[in-house]
Scaffold this motif. Sequence first.
Motif, PDB file in Angstrom:
ATOM      1  N   PRO A   5       0.792  -1.231   0.000  1.00 54.95           N
ATOM      2  CA  PRO A   5       0.000   0.000   0.000  1.00 54.95           C
ATOM      3  C   PRO A   5       0.824   1.281   0.000  1.00 54.95           C
ATOM      4  CG  PRO A   5      -0.956  -1.579   1.522  1.00 54.95           C
ATOM      5  CD  PRO A   5       0.338  -2.165   1.064  1.00 54.95           C
ATOM      6  N   GLY A  24      -2.344  -5.558  -5.460  1.00 54.15           N
ATOM      7  CA  GLY A  24      -1.895  -5.254  -4.111  1.00 54.15           C
ATOM      8  C   GLY A  24      -1.240  -6.451  -3.450  1.00 54.15           C
ATOM      9  N   MET A  26      -0.444  -8.659  -0.390  1.00 53.22           N
ATOM     10  CA  MET A  26      -1.236  -8.869   0.818  1.00 53.22           C
ATOM     11  C   MET A  26      -0.403  -9.258   2.044  1.00 53.22           C
ATOM     12  SD  MET A  26      -4.615 -10.646  -0.912  1.00 53.22           S
ATOM     13  CE  MET A  26      -5.734 -10.217   0.413  1.00 53.22           C
ATOM     14  N   TYR A  45      -2.425  -5.481   2.514  1.00 54.22           N
ATOM     15  CA  TYR A  45      -3.860  -5.601   2.257  1.00 54.22           C
ATOM     16  C   TYR A  45      -4.313  -6.912   2.883  1.00 54.22           C
ATOM     17  CZ  TYR A  45      -3.100  -1.903  -1.187  1.00 54.22           C
ATOM     18  OH  TYR A  45      -2.769  -0.738  -1.814  1.00 54.22           O
ATOM     19  N   GLU A  50     -10.704  -5.314   1.155  1.00 52.89           N
ATOM     20  CA  GLU A  50      -9.846  -4.125   1.088  1.00 52.89           C
ATOM     21  C   GLU A  50      -9.328  -3.908  -0.335  1.00 52.89           C
ATOM     22  OE1 GLU A  50      -8.044  -4.041   5.647  1.00 52.89           O
ATOM     23  OE2 GLU A  50      -6.754  -4.626   3.980  1.00 52.89           O
ATOM     24  N   ILE A  51      -8.946  -5.000  -0.996  1.00 54.98           N
ATOM     25  CA  ILE A  51      -8.488  -4.907  -2.387  1.00 54.98           C
ATOM     26  C   ILE A  51      -9.597  -4.332  -3.269  1.00 54.98           C
ATOM     27  CG2 ILE A  51      -7.795  -6.267  -4.400  1.00 54.98           C
ATOM     28  CD1 ILE A  51      -5.541  -6.227  -2.474  1.00 54.98           C
ATOM     29  N   ARG A  54     -10.503  -0.540  -2.730  1.00 54.49           N
ATOM     30  CA  ARG A  54      -9.523   0.394  -3.305  1.00 54.49           C
ATOM     31  C   ARG A  54      -9.442   0.288  -4.824  1.00 54.49           C
ATOM     32  NH1 ARG A  54      -8.775  -0.602   1.711  1.00 54.49           N
ATOM     33  NH2 ARG A  54      -7.692   0.840   3.126  1.00 54.49           N
ATOM     34  N   GLY A  59      -5.062  -9.311  -5.855  1.00 56.87           N
ATOM     35  CA  GLY A  59      -4.162  -9.372  -4.711  1.00 56.87           C
ATOM     36  C   GLY A  59      -3.155 -10.492  -4.891  1.00 56.87           C
TER      37      GLY A  59
END
Length: 215
Positions: A5, A24, A26, A45, A50-51, A54, A59
Amino acid sequence: MLATPDVLEDLLLLGALEGKVVIGSMNRGGLQGSTFELDDRFTAYRTADEIAARRLDGGKMLTRIDLADPGTVATLESSAAAVTGLAEHKLMAMVEPFWSTRGEDGRVTNLLDPDSVIKSIQIASGLGATSAYTWLKLPVVEELDRVMEATSLPTLLLGGDPTGAPEATYASWGKALELPSVRGLVVGRALLFPPDGDVAAAVDHAAALVHGGTA
Protein backbone atom coordinates in the motif's frame (compact mmCIF):
# COMPACT_ATOMS: atom_id res chain seq x y z
CA MET A 1 2.18 -2.67 -10.92
CA LEU A 2 2.56 -5.01 -7.96
CA ALA A 3 3.34 -3.41 -4.61
CA THR A 4 2.39 -2.82 -0.98
CA PRO A 5 0.00 0.00 0.00
CA ASP A 6 2.72 2.56 0.79
CA VAL A 7 4.17 2.37 -2.73
CA LEU A 8 0.81 2.20 -4.49
CA GLU A 9 -0.53 5.21 -2.60
CA ASP A 10 2.50 7.32 -3.54
CA LEU A 11 2.07 6.36 -7.20
CA LEU A 12 -1.65 7.05 -6.99
CA LEU A 13 -0.99 10.58 -5.72
CA LEU A 14 1.43 11.09 -8.61
CA GLY A 15 -1.22 9.97 -11.10
CA ALA A 16 1.02 7.13 -12.25
CA LEU A 17 -1.53 4.32 -11.95
CA GLU A 18 -4.01 5.52 -14.56
CA GLY A 19 -4.57 2.83 -17.18
CA LYS A 20 -2.38 0.33 -15.33
CA VAL A 21 -3.09 -3.13 -13.98
CA VAL A 22 -2.53 -2.78 -10.23
CA ILE A 23 -2.11 -5.73 -7.87
CA GLY A 24 -1.90 -5.25 -4.11
CA SER A 25 0.61 -7.29 -2.12
CA MET A 26 -1.24 -8.87 0.82
CA ASN A 27 1.58 -10.26 2.99
CA ARG A 28 4.42 -10.71 4.28
CA GLY A 29 4.35 -10.66 8.02
CA GLY A 30 6.93 -13.45 8.02
CA LEU A 31 10.04 -11.27 8.03
CA GLN A 32 13.12 -12.75 6.41
CA GLY A 33 15.46 -14.26 8.98
CA SER A 34 12.89 -14.31 11.79
CA THR A 35 11.85 -17.36 13.79
CA PHE A 36 8.29 -16.72 12.56
CA GLU A 37 9.24 -16.36 8.88
CA LEU A 38 6.94 -19.13 7.66
CA ASP A 39 3.98 -17.80 9.66
CA ASP A 40 3.47 -15.32 6.85
CA ARG A 41 0.43 -13.41 8.07
CA PHE A 42 -1.32 -10.82 5.93
CA THR A 43 -0.05 -7.47 7.14
CA ALA A 44 -0.51 -5.29 4.04
CA TYR A 45 -3.86 -5.60 2.26
CA ARG A 46 -5.41 -8.04 4.72
CA THR A 47 -8.60 -9.02 2.90
CA ALA A 48 -10.16 -9.26 -0.51
CA ASP A 49 -12.69 -6.64 0.56
CA GLU A 50 -9.85 -4.12 1.09
CA ILE A 51 -8.49 -4.91 -2.39
CA ALA A 52 -11.93 -4.40 -3.92
CA ALA A 53 -12.69 -1.23 -1.94
CA ARG A 54 -9.52 0.39 -3.30
CA ARG A 55 -10.49 -0.67 -6.83
CA LEU A 56 -7.35 -2.70 -7.39
CA ASP A 57 -7.26 -5.45 -9.99
CA GLY A 58 -6.25 -8.23 -7.64
CA GLY A 59 -4.16 -9.37 -4.71
CA LYS A 60 -0.88 -11.25 -4.50
CA MET A 61 0.12 -13.63 -1.74
CA LEU A 62 3.50 -15.23 -1.06
CA THR A 63 2.77 -18.82 -0.04
CA ARG A 64 5.80 -20.69 1.23
CA ILE A 65 5.33 -24.32 2.24
CA ASP A 66 7.61 -26.06 4.74
CA LEU A 67 6.32 -29.38 6.03
CA ALA A 68 8.52 -29.05 9.11
CA ASP A 69 7.24 -25.60 10.14
CA PRO A 70 3.82 -25.31 11.83
CA GLY A 71 3.56 -21.70 10.66
CA THR A 72 2.90 -22.95 7.14
CA VAL A 73 -0.69 -23.93 7.87
CA ALA A 74 -1.63 -20.37 8.89
CA THR A 75 -0.22 -19.07 5.60
CA LEU A 76 -2.13 -21.71 3.64
CA GLU A 77 -5.37 -20.85 5.44
CA SER A 78 -4.93 -17.11 4.85
CA SER A 79 -4.05 -17.66 1.18
CA ALA A 80 -7.08 -19.89 0.67
CA ALA A 81 -9.38 -17.28 2.22
CA ALA A 82 -7.88 -14.59 -0.01
CA VAL A 83 -8.33 -16.72 -3.14
CA THR A 84 -11.98 -17.32 -2.28
CA GLY A 85 -12.64 -13.70 -1.36
CA LEU A 86 -11.01 -12.28 -4.45
CA ALA A 87 -12.96 -14.68 -6.66
CA GLU A 88 -16.20 -13.46 -5.07
CA HIS A 89 -15.23 -9.97 -6.29
CA LYS A 90 -14.14 -11.42 -9.66
CA LEU A 91 -10.59 -10.19 -9.01
CA MET A 92 -7.27 -11.90 -9.71
CA ALA A 93 -5.66 -13.94 -6.96
CA MET A 94 -1.93 -14.09 -7.72
CA VAL A 95 -0.43 -16.94 -5.71
CA GLU A 96 3.37 -17.16 -5.44
CA PRO A 97 4.11 -20.63 -4.02
CA PHE A 98 7.47 -22.01 -2.94
CA TRP A 99 8.49 -25.34 -1.48
CA SER A 100 10.72 -24.19 1.35
CA THR A 101 13.05 -25.61 4.00
CA ARG A 102 14.88 -24.21 7.01
CA GLY A 103 18.56 -25.09 7.30
CA GLU A 104 20.58 -25.76 10.42
CA ASP A 105 21.56 -22.08 10.47
CA GLY A 106 17.89 -21.12 10.69
CA ARG A 107 17.71 -19.62 7.20
CA VAL A 108 14.69 -20.38 5.04
CA THR A 109 15.56 -21.50 1.51
CA ASN A 110 13.16 -21.85 -1.40
CA LEU A 111 13.84 -25.06 -3.33
CA LEU A 112 13.95 -24.32 -7.05
CA ASP A 113 14.39 -27.77 -8.53
CA PRO A 114 11.57 -28.81 -10.91
CA ASP A 115 9.98 -31.39 -8.62
CA SER A 116 9.82 -28.99 -5.67
CA VAL A 117 8.21 -26.30 -7.81
CA ILE A 118 5.69 -28.85 -9.09
CA LYS A 119 4.76 -29.81 -5.51
CA SER A 120 4.23 -26.15 -4.62
CA ILE A 121 2.03 -25.70 -7.70
CA GLN A 122 -0.15 -28.66 -6.76
CA ILE A 123 -0.84 -27.21 -3.32
CA ALA A 124 -1.32 -23.63 -4.53
CA SER A 125 -3.75 -24.69 -7.25
CA GLY A 126 -6.09 -26.26 -4.69
CA LEU A 127 -6.36 -23.23 -2.41
CA GLY A 128 -9.74 -21.59 -2.04
CA ALA A 129 -13.29 -22.48 -3.02
CA THR A 130 -12.58 -21.87 -6.72
CA SER A 131 -9.56 -21.41 -8.97
CA ALA A 132 -11.50 -19.45 -11.59
CA TYR A 133 -9.57 -16.24 -10.82
CA THR A 134 -6.28 -17.77 -9.65
CA TRP A 135 -3.01 -17.00 -11.40
CA LEU A 136 0.38 -18.42 -10.41
CA LYS A 137 3.59 -16.45 -10.05
CA LEU A 138 6.49 -18.84 -10.54
CA PRO A 139 10.28 -18.75 -10.88
CA VAL A 140 12.03 -19.67 -14.11
CA VAL A 141 13.60 -23.04 -13.33
CA GLU A 142 15.14 -25.97 -15.18
CA GLU A 143 12.71 -28.17 -17.14
CA LEU A 144 10.10 -25.42 -17.07
CA ASP A 145 8.15 -27.11 -19.85
CA ARG A 146 7.66 -30.14 -17.59
CA VAL A 147 6.88 -27.92 -14.61
CA MET A 148 4.16 -26.08 -16.51
CA GLU A 149 2.50 -29.36 -17.45
CA ALA A 150 1.57 -29.61 -13.75
CA THR A 151 -1.04 -26.85 -14.00
CA SER A 152 -3.70 -25.42 -16.27
CA LEU A 153 -3.67 -22.08 -14.44
CA PRO A 154 -2.35 -18.98 -16.21
CA THR A 155 1.14 -18.15 -14.99
CA LEU A 156 3.37 -15.11 -14.68
CA LEU A 157 7.13 -15.49 -14.28
CA LEU A 158 9.06 -13.75 -11.54
CA GLY A 159 12.45 -12.30 -12.34
CA GLY A 160 14.33 -13.06 -9.13
CA ASP A 161 17.69 -11.59 -8.23
CA PRO A 162 19.84 -10.54 -11.20
CA THR A 163 22.84 -12.88 -11.01
CA GLY A 164 23.95 -13.93 -14.49
CA ALA A 165 24.50 -12.01 -17.70
CA PRO A 166 21.39 -10.07 -18.84
CA GLU A 167 21.48 -11.78 -22.23
CA ALA A 168 21.15 -15.20 -20.58
CA THR A 169 18.30 -13.96 -18.40
CA TYR A 170 16.41 -12.53 -21.37
CA ALA A 171 16.94 -15.75 -23.32
CA SER A 172 15.50 -17.83 -20.48
CA TRP A 173 12.48 -15.50 -20.25
CA GLY A 174 11.94 -15.65 -23.99
CA LYS A 175 12.02 -19.45 -24.04
CA ALA A 176 9.64 -19.66 -21.08
CA LEU A 177 7.17 -17.23 -22.67
CA GLU A 178 6.74 -19.65 -25.56
CA LEU A 179 4.92 -22.07 -23.25
CA PRO A 180 1.10 -21.86 -23.66
CA SER A 181 0.17 -21.17 -20.03
CA VAL A 182 2.90 -18.57 -19.42
CA ARG A 183 1.24 -15.20 -19.96
CA GLY A 184 3.81 -12.63 -18.90
CA LEU A 185 6.44 -11.40 -16.48
CA VAL A 186 6.34 -9.84 -13.02
CA VAL A 187 9.86 -8.51 -12.71
CA GLY A 188 11.39 -6.12 -10.20
CA ARG A 189 15.09 -6.08 -9.34
CA ALA A 190 16.23 -7.62 -12.62
CA LEU A 191 14.85 -4.59 -14.48
CA LEU A 192 15.32 -1.89 -11.85
CA PHE A 193 19.00 -2.69 -11.37
CA PRO A 194 20.43 -3.89 -14.71
CA PRO A 195 24.23 -4.22 -14.82
CA ASP A 196 24.61 -1.31 -17.24
CA GLY A 197 22.20 0.93 -15.30
CA ASP A 198 19.94 1.45 -18.33
CA VAL A 199 16.54 0.77 -16.78
CA ALA A 200 14.55 2.00 -19.80
CA ALA A 201 16.37 -0.35 -22.17
CA ALA A 202 15.90 -3.30 -19.82
CA VAL A 203 12.16 -2.60 -19.53
CA ASP A 204 11.82 -2.21 -23.30
CA HIS A 205 13.59 -5.51 -23.83
CA ALA A 206 11.31 -7.35 -21.38
CA ALA A 207 8.20 -5.74 -22.89
CA ALA A 208 9.28 -6.84 -26.36
CA LEU A 209 9.62 -10.41 -25.14
CA VAL A 210 6.13 -10.38 -23.63
CA HIS A 211 4.38 -8.67 -26.55
CA GLY A 212 6.22 -10.43 -29.33
CA GLY A 213 8.19 -7.50 -30.69
CA THR A 214 11.86 -7.34 -31.54
CA ALA A 215 13.83 -8.01 -28.35
